[in-house]
Design a protein around this motif. Structure first.
Motif, mmCIF file in Angstrom:
data_model
loop_
_atom_site.group_PDB
_atom_site.id
_atom_site.type_symbol
_atom_site.label_atom_id
_atom_site.label_comp_id
_atom_site.label_asym_id
_atom_site.label_seq_id
_atom_site.Cartn_x
_atom_site.Cartn_y
_atom_site.Cartn_z
ATOM 1 N N GLY A 1 0.809 -1.212 0.000
ATOM 2 C CA GLY A 1 0.000 0.000 0.000
ATOM 3 C C GLY A 1 0.841 1.261 0.000
ATOM 4 N N GLY A 2 2.067 1.167 0.546
ATOM 5 C CA GLY A 2 3.000 2.288 0.521
ATOM 6 C C GLY A 2 2.647 3.403 1.489
ATOM 7 N N GLY A 3 3.334 4.527 1.320
ATOM 8 C CA GLY A 3 3.084 5.705 2.148
ATOM 9 C C GLY A 3 3.659 5.637 3.541
ATOM 10 N N LEU A 4 4.638 4.772 3.774
ATOM 11 C CA LEU A 4 5.163 4.547 5.116
ATOM 12 C C LEU A 4 6.423 5.368 5.380
ATOM 13 C CD1 LEU A 4 4.779 0.667 5.048
ATOM 14 C CD2 LEU A 4 3.366 2.248 6.386
ATOM 15 N N LEU A 5 6.544 5.860 6.595
ATOM 16 C CA LEU A 5 7.788 6.471 7.029
ATOM 17 C C LEU A 5 8.823 5.393 7.308
ATOM 18 C CD1 LEU A 5 9.646 8.716 8.154
ATOM 19 C CD2 LEU A 5 8.470 8.443 10.360
ATOM 20 N N LEU A 6 8.416 4.373 8.051
ATOM 21 C CA LEU A 6 9.327 3.313 8.470
ATOM 22 C C LEU A 6 8.575 1.993 8.517
ATOM 23 C CD1 LEU A 6 11.907 2.124 9.958
ATOM 24 C CD2 LEU A 6 10.870 2.948 12.088
ATOM 25 N N MET B 1 16.248 -2.426 0.201
ATOM 26 C CA MET B 1 16.372 -1.270 -0.688
ATOM 27 C C MET B 1 15.300 -1.278 -1.772
ATOM 28 S SD MET B 1 18.604 0.937 0.189
ATOM 29 C CE MET B 1 18.481 1.867 -1.335
ATOM 30 N N ALA B 2 14.873 -2.455 -2.199
ATOM 31 C CA ALA B 2 13.835 -2.525 -3.223
ATOM 32 C C ALA B 2 12.544 -1.874 -2.734
ATOM 33 C CB ALA B 2 13.585 -3.983 -3.620
ATOM 34 N N ILE B 3 12.246 -2.013 -1.457
ATOM 35 C CA ILE B 3 11.044 -1.385 -0.885
ATOM 36 C C ILE B 3 11.186 0.134 -0.904
ATOM 37 C CG2 ILE B 3 9.654 -1.146 1.208
ATOM 38 C CD1 ILE B 3 10.462 -4.036 1.921
ATOM 39 N N VAL B 4 12.371 0.620 -0.525
ATOM 40 C CA VAL B 4 12.616 2.065 -0.520
ATOM 41 C C VAL B 4 12.576 2.619 -1.938
ATOM 42 C CG1 VAL B 4 14.319 3.854 0.030
ATOM 43 C CG2 VAL B 4 13.966 1.930 1.611
ATOM 44 N N GLU B 5 13.250 1.946 -2.849
ATOM 45 C CA GLU B 5 13.339 2.429 -4.234
ATOM 46 C C GLU B 5 11.990 2.399 -4.956
ATOM 47 O OE1 GLU B 5 16.421 -0.153 -5.519
ATOM 48 O OE2 GLU B 5 18.043 1.182 -4.857
ATOM 49 N N ALA B 6 11.091 1.526 -4.489
ATOM 50 C CA ALA B 6 9.735 1.486 -5.053
ATOM 51 C C ALA B 6 8.851 2.579 -4.468
ATOM 52 C CB ALA B 6 9.104 0.118 -4.805
ATOM 53 N N ALA C 1 17.734 0.357 5.408
ATOM 54 C CA ALA C 1 17.700 0.804 4.017
ATOM 55 C C ALA C 1 17.101 2.208 3.971
ATOM 56 C CB ALA C 1 16.865 -0.157 3.171
ATOM 57 N N ARG C 2 17.724 3.063 3.198
ATOM 58 C CA ARG C 2 17.264 4.444 3.021
ATOM 59 C C ARG C 2 17.610 4.862 1.607
ATOM 60 N NH1 ARG C 2 22.024 8.076 5.315
ATOM 61 N NH2 ARG C 2 23.734 6.732 4.634
ATOM 62 N N LYS C 3 17.147 6.026 1.197
ATOM 63 C CA LYS C 3 17.311 6.450 -0.195
ATOM 64 C C LYS C 3 18.761 6.432 -0.642
ATOM 65 C CE LYS C 3 15.968 10.136 -3.387
ATOM 66 N NZ LYS C 3 15.284 11.460 -3.521
ATOM 67 N N SER C 4 19.686 6.818 0.245
ATOM 68 C CA SER C 4 21.096 6.910 -0.142
ATOM 69 C C SER C 4 21.851 5.598 0.011
ATOM 70 C CB SER C 4 21.796 8.001 0.688
ATOM 71 O OG SER C 4 21.641 7.754 2.073
ATOM 72 N N GLY C 5 21.161 4.513 0.390
ATOM 73 C CA GLY C 5 21.811 3.212 0.451
ATOM 74 C C GLY C 5 21.648 2.525 1.793
ATOM 75 N N PRO C 6 21.981 1.236 1.852
ATOM 76 C CA PRO C 6 21.801 0.463 3.080
ATOM 77 C C PRO C 6 22.955 0.632 4.067
ATOM 78 C CG PRO C 6 22.594 -0.963 1.341
ATOM 79 C CD PRO C 6 22.406 0.392 0.720
ATOM 80 N N LEU C 7 22.637 0.436 5.342
ATOM 81 C CA LEU C 7 23.611 0.535 6.420
ATOM 82 C C LEU C 7 23.489 -0.690 7.314
ATOM 83 C CD1 LEU C 7 22.889 4.233 7.476
ATOM 84 C CD2 LEU C 7 24.882 3.458 6.173
ATOM 85 N N LEU C 8 24.565 -0.997 8.008
ATOM 86 C CA LEU C 8 24.585 -2.127 8.938
ATOM 87 C C LEU C 8 25.016 -1.656 10.315
ATOM 88 C CD1 LEU C 8 24.688 -5.234 9.639
ATOM 89 C CD2 LEU C 8 27.092 -5.143 8.955
#
Length: 314
Positions: free
Chosen positions: A169-174, A201-206, A224-231
């Protein structure tokens, strides 16, 4: 949507058939959203529990929420509020958890839940936990759409079809799936960090969520965030209980985000709060002193390309 009365006991040894005498009995209001609210309240971030309750056990849940001094909006239902149990076997240190499915909700009761959200004044809404029988799989997606129209940021932490529908459904902050929940969403095993990072990242990029935090237990978490994933690796601590660790993680991140911290600092707060929760047996959840102490031990998140074996290579 599916709160619990959480009961925890200690027993010397678990044996079938025999009556086992317990001690260290503890009762607490539970379910994902209520757990998040408990930790947020401890951290000084005002929150309100919006929950269903009914049957003979409903008033008991109300009383437990009041005992924790949480603001609440109760949506009455006919079915009884479920009671979940966690039993710690002292002899082995193993914990056994028993969680009922929850009461059946009718169509009118589901509509009453959405109607209650239309009356709530808040900046951020956390949708957390399982959906009980009778509630449509797309309930969280409808709730997100409703709140986004009102300018409310939405955080989702669920599983199975409820999680999948909410993400689609989308529209999520987190959104905060575990590694197993994310694997179920994408329909394939996620056996290494690179696969986990790519799926998140696929969820963020979509455009479905701005942030995706994937918890991996003793292996830490991926953001995962727009500028890339972190660990962020897990802290090395001795775990007493896994109850409420994910909920505490969500509370830590939400607390940081709504108080003006950026996503990297919020990620650190999530790791600290999740780790603090497992320090305590039973249903006590994360405590502020533990969170702040552990926060000092959380390092900076590792970006893609900085992990051995090319993890997060894009």
């Amino acid at each position: 949507m599916n709160p619990t009365i959480d009961v925890s006991y200690d027993v010397e040894r678990v044996r079938h058939t025999h009556k086992m005498r317990t001690d260290n009995e503890w009762y607490a209001p539970g379910g994902g959203g209520i757990n998040v609210a408990r930790v947020l309240s401890r951290l000084g971030t005002p929150s309100r529990c919006i929950y269903t309750a009914g049957g003979a056990t409903g008033p008991a849940l109300d009383g437990l929420i009041d005992r924790h001094q949480l603001a609440r909006t109760r949506i009455p239902i006919e079915g009884p509020t479920r009671v979940a149990s966690a039993v710690l076997e002292r002899e082995t240190g193993k914990e056994y958890r028993f969680t009922p499915q929850g009461p059946h909700l009718g169509e009118d009761e589901c509509r009453a839940c959405l109607a209650a959200l239309e009356e709530v004044e808040c900046g951020t809404l956390v949708l957390s936990g399982s959906l009980p029988p009778g509630v449509p799989d797309d309930f969280y997606a409808h709730a997100t759409a409703l709140m986004r129209k009102r300018g409310v940021a939405v955080v989702l932490d669920s599983s199975g079809k409820a999680l999948a529908s909410g993400i689609e459904g989308g529209g999520l902050l987190l959104v905060k799936p575990s590694q197993g929940e994310l694997a179920a969403f994408v329909g394939r095993p996620l056996e290494n960090l690179e696969a986990i990072g790519a799926a998140a990242m696929a969820i963020v990029e979509a455009g479905r969520a701005q942030l995706v935090a994937v918890t991996m237990g003793h292996e830490g978490a991926v953001l995962a965030r727009k500028s890339g994933p972190l660990l962020l690796p897990a802290l090395k601590i001795e775990a007493a209980s896994a109850v409420g660790a994910g909920d505490s993680f969500v509370a830590g991140m939400v607390h940081a985000l709504v108080n003006g911290h950026d996503e990297l600092e919020a990620f650190r707060w999530g790791i600290a709060a999740g780790s603090a929760a497992v320090l305590r047996a039973g249903t006590d959840l994360a405590r502020p002193d533990d969170i702040k102490r552990l926060l000092e031990q959380v390092g900076a998140p590792v970006a893609h390309g900085e992990v051995e074996a090319g993890v997060f290579r894009r």
